[in-house]
Design a protein around this motif. Sequence first.
Motif, PDB file in Angstrom:
ATOM      1  N   PHE A 372      37.234  29.784  35.802  1.00 38.39           N
ATOM      2  CA  PHE A 372      36.631  29.797  36.785  1.00 38.39           C
ATOM      3  C   PHE A 372      36.377  31.497  37.345  1.00 38.39           C
ATOM      4  CE2 PHE A 372      37.338  25.089  38.827  1.00 38.39           C
ATOM      5  CZ  PHE A 372      36.506  25.051  39.261  1.00 38.39           C
ATOM      6  N   PRO A 375      33.931  33.980  34.464  1.00 38.72           N
ATOM      7  CA  PRO A 375      32.476  34.773  34.972  1.00 38.72           C
ATOM      8  C   PRO A 375      32.262  35.772  35.895  1.00 38.72           C
ATOM      9  CG  PRO A 375      32.521  32.200  35.534  1.00 38.72           C
ATOM     10  CD  PRO A 375      33.837  32.916  34.963  1.00 38.72           C
ATOM     11  N   LEU A 376      34.290  36.171  36.671  1.00 39.95           N
ATOM     12  CA  LEU A 376      33.894  37.620  37.198  1.00 39.95           C
ATOM     13  C   LEU A 376      34.204  38.575  36.743  1.00 39.95           C
ATOM     14  CD1 LEU A 376      35.929  35.759  39.807  1.00 39.95           C
ATOM     15  CD2 LEU A 376      33.106  36.975  40.313  1.00 39.95           C
ATOM     16  N   GLN A 380      28.641  39.397  39.347  1.00 37.23           N
ATOM     17  CA  GLN A 380      27.656  38.077  40.712  1.00 37.23           C
ATOM     18  C   GLN A 380      27.502  38.717  41.703  1.00 37.23           C
ATOM     19  OE1 GLN A 380      27.590  35.952  37.712  1.00 37.23           O
ATOM     20  NE2 GLN A 380      29.028  36.837  36.227  1.00 37.23           N
ATOM     21  N   LEU A 384      27.684  33.173  43.932  1.00 40.08           N
ATOM     22  CA  LEU A 384      29.011  33.259  43.122  1.00 40.08           C
ATOM     23  C   LEU A 384      30.489  33.219  42.826  1.00 40.08           C
ATOM     24  CD1 LEU A 384      28.371  31.159  40.725  1.00 40.08           C
ATOM     25  CD2 LEU A 384      27.417  33.412  39.478  1.00 40.08           C
ATOM     26  N   THR A 385      30.600  34.725  43.268  1.00 39.40           N
ATOM     27  CA  THR A 385      31.004  35.659  43.565  1.00 39.40           C
ATOM     28  C   THR A 385      32.228  34.529  44.426  1.00 39.40           C
ATOM     29  OG1 THR A 385      30.806  37.847  42.974  1.00 39.40           O
ATOM     30  CG2 THR A 385      32.762  37.611  44.401  1.00 39.40           C
ATOM     31  N   LEU A 388      33.306  31.086  42.910  1.00 40.99           N
ATOM     32  CA  LEU A 388      34.084  30.770  42.063  1.00 40.99           C
ATOM     33  C   LEU A 388      36.053  31.674  42.371  1.00 40.99           C
ATOM     34  CD1 LEU A 388      32.215  33.341  39.186  1.00 40.99           C
ATOM     35  CD2 LEU A 388      33.120  30.612  38.784  1.00 40.99           C
ATOM     36  N   ALA A 392      39.099  28.975  41.696  1.00 37.51           N
ATOM     37  CA  ALA A 392      40.169  29.685  40.949  1.00 37.51           C
ATOM     38  C   ALA A 392      41.526  29.567  41.830  1.00 37.51           C
ATOM     39  CB  ALA A 392      39.994  31.139  40.615  1.00 37.51           C
TER      40      ALA A 392
END
Length: 485
Positions: A372, A375-376, A380, A384-385, A388, A392
């Motif tokens: 998770f 991607p950060l 983003q 989406l942030t 995620l 997480a």
Amino acid sequence: MDEEDVGLYTLNEALESVGFGKFQGLVLAYTGLGMFAEAMEIMILSFIGSAVKAEWGVSSGEESLLSSVVFAGMLIGAYSWGLISDNYGRRKGFLTIAMVTGGAGFFSTFSPNYSSLVILRALVGIGLGGAPVFLSWFLEFVPASNRGVWMVVFSSFWSFGSIFEALLAWVAMPRLNWRWLLAFSSVPSFALLLLYGVAHESPRYLCMKGRTSDALQILEKIASVNRTKLPPGILVSVRESGKDEESAPSEDLSPLLSSLNKNIVQSKSGLSSFFMLFSSKLIKTTLLLWVLFFGNAFSYYGIILLTSKLSTQSGCIPTIMSYRNPQETDLYVDSFITTFSELPGLLLSAILVDRIGRKLSMAFLFFLAFIFLLPLLNRQSAFLTTGLLFGARMCASATITVACIYSPELYPTSVRATGAGVASAVGRIGGMVCPLVAVGLVTACHQTAAVALFLVVILVSIVGILLFPHETKGQELSDAVVVSG
């Protein structure tokens, strides 16, 4: 003569006989209130920093220090309360814990300046370090057969405390101010003091201290409240057997560490119970627990503080704020949403902990948290942030839930609260360092470096989990530290 012929039974057999009933439900409610109170005091760190900075004009470093001193206090408290409860009783431990936490939390409401607020919040941190005492106390009342599930239920109070604090901040901060939030958040700790009279000492602790008659009185009380019966015969503190323990037919039926046992060694003082953690049979477990709890705290509290930073950040992260104004309300909304991630995290840990075991559960959940966060590494969108970070935090909170079940199971009664407390204290170092290092990187517009640091810590934690020598699923608790003679 066989011990069965004279009608002897152990504490583990007594607890299995009386089962989990109304009495344990009352114990769960009291200890859960302690966890609820701690969660509120921890979550408040996400909300008061920016308000204090705006009111008193403190620097970003001083804002981070406000969080770090709480974890520094927890570092001291986790060690101290464990020693107190292992040597003077669980009840005396959480009486002083509630007094320190509630008193310092309430008086911090009236802080005249930044320095006094820092000192009082550090005292709150010392009180908050007592969570392992509540955990150990509840654990010692629960039969081994359903311990995993009920420990997850116990951990749910933390999640509900976090959710309630996020909701309270959302309601109180825009209408009142941070001082009112501090005052409201101290109420559960005072409730612990009011309800102290209903709490009983742990019968396992009493047996470990040789007070078998006192332990029997409490077991009779449990049986009466649960409307069950104790086994016939006489309660003994430790089951002595002439059998070769290493030839036990099943690992799941033998007490934890019993295959190592030759001579019983009880702690005689706080110092000896601490050094017992570094005995040849416990040192590997102790050091690996330290790695686990450091990684847990660093990643979990980092995700919480990362949520607040990415919700209020402007300038250097334009993508995140591209379609909404950087208003403080975003902080409360995002915190409230991501806090709800702990509920599916609890469900996930409940499903896994007694099915695949403690070790595999923690490794799997940490791996999901890694996925998770990955991607950060790049910026983003806001949606989406938040999603995620939700995932997480769900996995990080579930990992902590399993770790909090696992750590006291690894230690015998004589050092259980000390061992779990010291591990928790090391975890507080992770929580203390996190605001100064990782979150500081985000503030300085180094989001990629901050997330990369979280990922490295998670990977190291996974390796440590796989190196643990014991799986505790389905095993009885041990009542003594034993070394080879």
